[in-house]
Motif scaffolding. Structure first.
Motif, PDB file in Angstrom:
ATOM      1  N   ALA A  85      67.431  92.174  56.166  1.00  0.00           N
ATOM      2  CA  ALA A  85      67.475  93.491  55.532  1.00  0.00           C
ATOM      3  C   ALA A  85      66.678  94.493  56.365  1.00  0.00           C
ATOM      4  O   ALA A  85      65.647  94.152  56.939  1.00  0.00           O
ATOM      5  N   ALA A  86      67.173  95.722  56.401  1.00  0.00           N
ATOM      6  CA  ALA A  86      66.554  96.757  57.230  1.00  0.00           C
ATOM      7  C   ALA A  86      65.080  96.972  56.903  1.00  0.00           C
ATOM      8  O   ALA A  86      64.279  97.294  57.794  1.00  0.00           O
ATOM      9  N   SER A  87      64.710  96.785  55.649  1.00  0.00           N
ATOM     10  CA  SER A  87      63.322  96.996  55.250  1.00  0.00           C
ATOM     11  C   SER A  87      62.364  95.975  55.864  1.00  0.00           C
ATOM     12  O   SER A  87      61.144  96.154  55.821  1.00  0.00           O
ATOM     13  N   LEU A  88      62.901  94.903  56.453  1.00  0.00           N
ATOM     14  CA  LEU A  88      62.074  93.877  57.076  1.00  0.00           C
ATOM     15  C   LEU A  88      61.852  94.130  58.563  1.00  0.00           C
ATOM     16  O   LEU A  88      61.187  93.331  59.238  1.00  0.00           O
ATOM     17  N   LYS A  89      62.379  95.195  59.073  1.00  0.00           N
ATOM     18  CA  LYS A  89      62.390  95.424  60.519  1.00  0.00           C
ATOM     19  C   LYS A  89      61.011  95.312  61.169  1.00  0.00           C
ATOM     20  O   LYS A  89      60.830  94.556  62.137  1.00  0.00           O
ATOM     21  N   PHE A 110      67.243  89.829  66.405  1.00  0.00           N
ATOM     22  CA  PHE A 110      67.426  90.339  65.050  1.00  0.00           C
ATOM     23  C   PHE A 110      68.637  91.256  64.925  1.00  0.00           C
ATOM     24  O   PHE A 110      68.979  91.992  65.844  1.00  0.00           O
ATOM     25  N   ASN A 111      69.242  91.185  63.758  1.00  0.00           N
ATOM     26  CA  ASN A 111      70.290  92.121  63.374  1.00  0.00           C
ATOM     27  C   ASN A 111      69.861  92.681  62.016  1.00  0.00           C
ATOM     28  O   ASN A 111      70.007  92.025  60.991  1.00  0.00           O
ATOM     29  N   PHE A 112      69.286  93.886  62.034  1.00  0.00           N
ATOM     30  CA  PHE A 112      68.810  94.514  60.806  1.00  0.00           C
ATOM     31  C   PHE A 112      69.869  95.461  60.260  1.00  0.00           C
ATOM     32  O   PHE A 112      70.559  96.146  61.019  1.00  0.00           O
ATOM     33  N   GLY A 113      69.984  95.498  58.941  1.00  0.00           N
ATOM     34  CA  GLY A 113      70.961  96.389  58.328  1.00  0.00           C
ATOM     35  C   GLY A 113      70.974  96.251  56.825  1.00  0.00           C
ATOM     36  O   GLY A 113      70.096  95.603  56.235  1.00  0.00           O
ATOM     37  N   GLY A 114      71.974  96.838  56.197  1.00  0.00           N
ATOM     38  CA  GLY A 114      72.127  96.690  54.759  1.00  0.00           C
ATOM     39  C   GLY A 114      72.477  95.252  54.434  1.00  0.00           C
ATOM     40  O   GLY A 114      73.331  94.649  55.100  1.00  0.00           O
ATOM     41  N   SER A 115      71.834  94.692  53.439  1.00  0.00           N
ATOM     42  CA  SER A 115      72.054  93.275  53.113  1.00  0.00           C
ATOM     43  C   SER A 115      73.508  92.959  52.794  1.00  0.00           C
ATOM     44  O   SER A 115      74.009  91.881  53.121  1.00  0.00           O
ATOM     45  N   ASP A 116      74.199  93.911  52.158  1.00  0.00           N
ATOM     46  CA  ASP A 116      75.595  93.655  51.788  1.00  0.00           C
ATOM     47  C   ASP A 116      76.489  93.538  53.007  1.00  0.00           C
ATOM     48  O   ASP A 116      77.349  92.663  53.085  1.00  0.00           O
ATOM     49  N   SER A 117      76.266  94.396  53.997  1.00  0.00           N
ATOM     50  CA  SER A 117      77.097  94.341  55.208  1.00  0.00           C
ATOM     51  C   SER A 117      76.758  93.111  56.040  1.00  0.00           C
ATOM     52  O   SER A 117      77.640  92.507  56.659  1.00  0.00           O
ATOM     53  N   LEU A 118      75.495  92.720  56.039  1.00  0.00           N
ATOM     54  CA  LEU A 118      75.094  91.513  56.766  1.00  0.00           C
ATOM     55  C   LEU A 118      75.725  90.278  56.127  1.00  0.00           C
ATOM     56  O   LEU A 118      76.215  89.388  56.827  1.00  0.00           O
ATOM     57  N   VAL A 130      69.727  82.521  60.536  1.00  0.00           N
ATOM     58  CA  VAL A 130      68.931  82.802  59.340  1.00  0.00           C
ATOM     59  C   VAL A 130      69.419  84.084  58.677  1.00  0.00           C
ATOM     60  O   VAL A 130      69.797  85.043  59.357  1.00  0.00           O
ATOM     61  N   PHE A 131      69.397  84.097  57.354  1.00  0.00           N
ATOM     62  CA  PHE A 131      69.713  85.314  56.603  1.00  0.00           C
ATOM     63  C   PHE A 131      68.554  85.604  55.654  1.00  0.00           C
ATOM     64  O   PHE A 131      68.175  84.759  54.842  1.00  0.00           O
ATOM     65  N   ALA A 132      67.984  86.801  55.772  1.00  0.00           N
ATOM     66  CA  ALA A 132      66.921  87.254  54.873  1.00  0.00           C
ATOM     67  C   ALA A 132      67.436  88.505  54.182  1.00  0.00           C
ATOM     68  O   ALA A 132      67.595  89.553  54.812  1.00  0.00           O
ATOM     69  N   ALA A 133      67.720  88.385  52.898  1.00  0.00           N
ATOM     70  CA  ALA A 133      68.328  89.481  52.148  1.00  0.00           C
ATOM     71  C   ALA A 133      67.293  90.206  51.290  1.00  0.00           C
ATOM     72  O   ALA A 133      66.226  89.674  50.993  1.00  0.00           O
ATOM     73  N   ALA A 134      67.656  91.424  50.881  1.00  0.00           N
ATOM     74  CA  ALA A 134      66.761  92.224  50.043  1.00  0.00           C
ATOM     75  C   ALA A 134      67.062  92.070  48.560  1.00  0.00           C
ATOM     76  O   ALA A 134      66.466  92.778  47.740  1.00  0.00           O
ATOM     77  N   SER A 135      67.949  91.152  48.224  1.00  0.00           N
ATOM     78  CA  SER A 135      68.223  90.898  46.802  1.00  0.00           C
ATOM     79  C   SER A 135      68.939  89.567  46.638  1.00  0.00           C
ATOM     80  O   SER A 135      69.681  89.134  47.533  1.00  0.00           O
ATOM     81  N   PRO A 136      68.749  88.914  45.504  1.00  0.00           N
ATOM     82  CA  PRO A 136      69.456  87.661  45.230  1.00  0.00           C
ATOM     83  C   PRO A 136      70.973  87.860  45.168  1.00  0.00           C
ATOM     84  O   PRO A 136      71.734  86.959  45.513  1.00  0.00           O
ATOM     85  N   LYS A 137      71.398  89.045  44.746  1.00  0.00           N
ATOM     86  CA  LYS A 137      72.830  89.313  44.618  1.00  0.00           C
ATOM     87  C   LYS A 137      73.534  89.230  45.967  1.00  0.00           C
ATOM     88  O   LYS A 137      74.612  88.634  46.079  1.00  0.00           O
ATOM     89  N   THR A 138      72.924  89.826  46.990  1.00  0.00           N
ATOM     90  CA  THR A 138      73.558  89.774  48.316  1.00  0.00           C
ATOM     91  C   THR A 138      73.477  88.375  48.914  1.00  0.00           C
ATOM     92  O   THR A 138      74.380  87.941  49.634  1.00  0.00           O
ATOM     93  N   MET A 139      72.421  87.657  48.612  1.00  0.00           N
ATOM     94  CA  MET A 139      72.327  86.284  49.090  1.00  0.00           C
ATOM     95  C   MET A 139      73.391  85.421  48.416  1.00  0.00           C
ATOM     96  O   MET A 139      73.960  84.506  49.027  1.00  0.00           O
ATOM     97  N   LYS A 140      73.680  85.724  47.170  1.00  0.00           N
ATOM     98  CA  LYS A 140      74.683  84.959  46.423  1.00  0.00           C
ATOM     99  C   LYS A 140      76.058  85.042  47.095  1.00  0.00           C
ATOM    100  O   LYS A 140      76.854  84.100  47.030  1.00  0.00           O
ATOM    101  N   THR A 141      76.328  86.170  47.743  1.00  0.00           N
ATOM    102  CA  THR A 141      77.588  86.313  48.466  1.00  0.00           C
ATOM    103  C   THR A 141      77.718  85.220  49.519  1.00  0.00           C
ATOM    104  O   THR A 141      78.795  84.652  49.729  1.00  0.00           O
ATOM    105  N   VAL A 142      76.602  84.910  50.152  1.00  0.00           N
ATOM    106  CA  VAL A 142      76.580  83.894  51.206  1.00  0.00           C
ATOM    107  C   VAL A 142      76.609  82.486  50.620  1.00  0.00           C
ATOM    108  O   VAL A 142      77.341  81.619  51.104  1.00  0.00           O
TER     109      VAL A 142
END
Length: 300
Positions: A85-89, A110-118, A130-142
């Protein structure tokens, strides 16, 4: 008087065959003694050799074993690709440098960006470890796409703040102030975690806000303020802190009901799974948590 000579008995001599027998027996006895001595010496040498060999083997095994366990970290190599997530940059970039220093021969990309697009990129087959998301919802997509290996772990949490221009010239003090007529506000897109959290806060306060722009990630919303294109934006407090004096942060109570959990996961088709696991270990370690806490993140 006639003198008679007395014949003395002559010492008996062994017969030739007997002499050979005696010599043979004596030789065998000497040979047996010598053989016993040699055997005793050989046995001792063999024992010493066995002991030395055993010691060397044990020592070698211990050294090899110790070296193996101690050098497992040194064996890490190659690139670890992290989608975050971009906030982790800022914090992840710093942790990436720490990781590379501790594991020579590795590189963290690193590839930083919106969690949904990642998440969409990962489920579409983008190579990543590795995937580090800013919400459980976007992680659930994965995880729903079975693209993660194991269960994701929440490693930090984040809270929203209002970012204004330095000195807060518009005197913004509350979330409601953002709805004032004539005020230009930028928000993250609703599908992005920071946008979803902002909407949760607005809904909780019963407020309606129409921003002048929706940004694809939190850095985009913050940049709008830095460039003076808007008067304020709703971002994470970690981003306000990372911006330094370029913006000013305004806390608001509604943000406490819109805190985002950040999950991290090893991806199923990770090209460098071993090094990726080590990076995740660093992020979740006490050192990693300390660095993230200094950046403004909350404990999980």
């Amino acid at each position: 008087m006639t003198t008679r000579s007395v014949s003395r008995p002559r010492p008996s001599r062994p017969r030739p065959g007997a002499r050979r027998t005696i010599r043979l027996v004596g030789g065998l006895a000497l040979a047996a003694v010598a053989l016993t001595a040699c055997s005793s010496g050989d046995s001792g040498d063999s024992g010493d050799s066995a002991t030395a060999s055993g010691s060397a083997t044990a020592s070698g095994s211990a050294t090899a074993s110790g070296s193996g366990s101690g050098s497992s970290a040194e064996k890490l190599s190659g690139t670890v690709t992290v989608f975050a997530a971009a906030s982790l940059k800022e914090s992840f970039t710093s942790l990436g440098k720490t990781f590379e220093k501790e594991h020579p021969g590795t590189k963290v990309s690193f590839n930083f960006g919106g969690s949904d697009s990642l998440a969409a990129s990962i489920t579409s087959g983008a190579p990543a470890d590795v995937f580090a998301a800013a919400s459980p919802k976007t992680m659930k997509t994965v995880t729903d796409a079975k693209a993660a290996k194991g269960d994701p772990a929440t490693f930090v949490r984040n809270q929203l703040e209002i970012a204004t221009l330095p000195g807060n010239p518009k005197k913004i003090a509350t979330l409601k102030d953002l709805t004032r007529s004539g005020l230009k506000v930028a928000l993250c897109a609703k599908e992005v975690p920071c946008g979803s959290a902002a909407q949760t806060a607005l809904d909780g306060a019963g407020l309606k806000l129409t921003p002048v722009s929706y940004e694809q990630d939190v850095k985009g919303a913050l940049t709008k303020v830095e460039l003076k294109e808007v008067d304020a934006s709703v971002v994470y407090r970690t981003d306000v802190k990372a911006a330094g004096g370029k913006v000013e942060g305004v806390e608001f109570p509604e943000s406490k009901k819109a805190i985002n959990d950040y999950p991290i996961a090893l991806l199923k088709n990770a090209p460098n799974a071993e090094a990726a696991t080590a990076f995740i270990d660093l992020v979740t370690s006490a050192r990693g948590q300390k660095a993230l806490g200094q950046a403004g993140f909350l404990k999980p």
